[in-house]
Scaffold this active site. Structure first.
Site, PDB file in Angstrom:
ATOM      1  N   GLU A   1      -7.051 -11.843  33.678  1.00 12.35           N
ATOM      2  CA  GLU A   1      -5.833 -11.136  33.238  1.00 12.35           C
ATOM      3  C   GLU A   1      -4.961 -10.793  34.454  1.00 12.35           C
ATOM      4  O   GLU A   1      -3.737 -10.974  34.431  1.00 12.35           O
ATOM      5  CB  GLU A   1      -6.196  -9.851  32.488  1.00 12.35           C
ATOM      6  CG  GLU A   1      -4.950  -9.095  32.035  1.00 12.35           C
ATOM      7  CD  GLU A   1      -5.234  -7.675  31.561  1.00 12.35           C
ATOM      8  OE1 GLU A   1      -6.238  -7.446  30.875  1.00 12.35           O
ATOM      9  OE2 GLU A   1      -4.419  -6.795  31.907  1.00 12.35           O
TER      10      GLU A   1
ATOM     11  N   ASN B   1     -18.759  -4.417  28.989  1.00 13.43           N
ATOM     12  CA  ASN B   1     -18.285  -3.359  28.088  1.00 13.43           C
ATOM     13  C   ASN B   1     -19.360  -2.988  27.062  1.00 13.43           C
ATOM     14  O   ASN B   1     -19.440  -1.848  26.630  1.00 13.43           O
ATOM     15  CB  ASN B   1     -16.927  -3.719  27.458  1.00 13.43           C
ATOM     16  CG  ASN B   1     -17.052  -4.706  26.330  1.00 13.43           C
ATOM     17  OD1 ASN B   1     -17.321  -4.319  25.199  1.00 13.43           O
ATOM     18  ND2 ASN B   1     -16.878  -5.980  26.617  1.00 13.43           N
TER      19      ASN B   1
END
Ligand code: F3S
Length: 290
Positions: free
Chosen positions: A135, A231
């Protein structure tokens, strides 16, 4: 006994949108490519592979594909995943005979637009995030001038920028909000002429908050996600600190659930790359068997 599934479990809005786009394209009969794996989930990627979707590993592979692609054939499409890509990559696809399907998450696209506009206006861009993350690499590729990527307070303290140049600070969507605030405060202390845009997406935070809430009341908590997914691991840590009976599973086969006799609540949550189908399977299993 109640089984409570976290509403925020699994795919966030941007990832779901990108994965759905790939499945929609399969039915068009075109040869479908994704630039990088659409999601960090082996099952989803191999399911797509079986349906003929191919992964383009990097810029060189994209160049090679475009070179050998028949000039007038419109039978191929390249899908950009939710992380987004540098402008150069997007242009390469758009200028080729392959169709470009942009599934960049709109929250990431917003950052591309900000850095493009602000750097075009002469601002120095500071991206707060992990420089190795796709990203961030994508965001860097939309800047038209000087930029820095940093992720720690130390790096912010050590950085010295041309005093006369205005700066624009943005962040990776999954960056920790408190850490971002601390870094911004360091720039403020230095007295730069800065504009700060908080571009953090709250999908991750929401998921963690809900996991904490449910696990604090649950007799057992199930966290579903990949072994290597950071995560999911974070979710597991949060849930185990609230509920000693927390299970980290990758698939239903891993689940050997033992419930205390008087259990009244089992909670379920899942990491960002866990498909819905798997979450439902686990949910149904617990509902039927306990
Ligand atoms: Fe997901 Fe988009 Fe946020 S990909 S984490 S909704 S920035």
């Amino acid at each position: 006994m109640e089984v409570r599934l976290a509403k925020s479990a699994g795919f966030c809005f941007g990832v779901k949108r990108a994965v759905d786009k790939v499945y929609e394209q399969i039915d068009t009969g075109k040869t479908i490519y994704t630039y990088g794996p659409i999601i960090h989930n082996e099952e989803v990627v191999s399911d797509l592979e079986q349906k003929g979707v191919q992964v383009i590993a990097d810029k060189e592979a994209l160049q090679a594909l475009i070179r050998q692609w028949p000039e007038h054939s419109e039978d191929g499409a390249v899908i950009i995943r939710s992380h987004g890509v540098p402008k150069e990559i997007q242009q390469m696809i758009e200028e080729s005979p392959l169709e470009c399907i942009d599934a960049t998450c709109p929250f990431v696209k917003r950052i591309h637009k900000i850095v493009e506009k602000e750097s075009h206006a002469g601002k120095y861009i500071v991206i707060v995030g992990n420089p190795g993350h796709p990203e961030v690499e994508g965001i860097m590729g939309w800047c038209e001038g000087p930029l820095t990527v940093l992720e720690t307070e130390e790096e912010a303290k050590d950085l010295s920028l041309p005093a006369e140049m205005p700066i624009c600070i943005v962040s990776q969507t999954t960056f920790n909000y408190n850490k971002f605030q601390h870094i911004v405060a360091i720039f403020r202390e230095k007295g730069y002429n800065d504009s700060v845009v908080n571009t953090i997406c709250n999908a991750t935070e929401e998921r963690q908050k809900e996991a904490r809430e449910i696990s604090s009341k649950a007799d057992a908590m199930i966290v579903i996600g990949g072994k290597h997914s950071s995560n999911t691991r974070k979710l597991y840590e949060i849930c185990s600190s609230e509920c000693a009976n927390t299970y980290f599973i990758q698939t239903l086969e891993d689940l050997h659930l033992e419930l205390p006799k008087a259990a009244f609540l089992v909670g379920i949550t899942a990491g960002a790359s866990t498909p819905n189908k798997l979450i439902e399977e686990v949910q149904n299993y617990v509902r039927i068997n306990f």
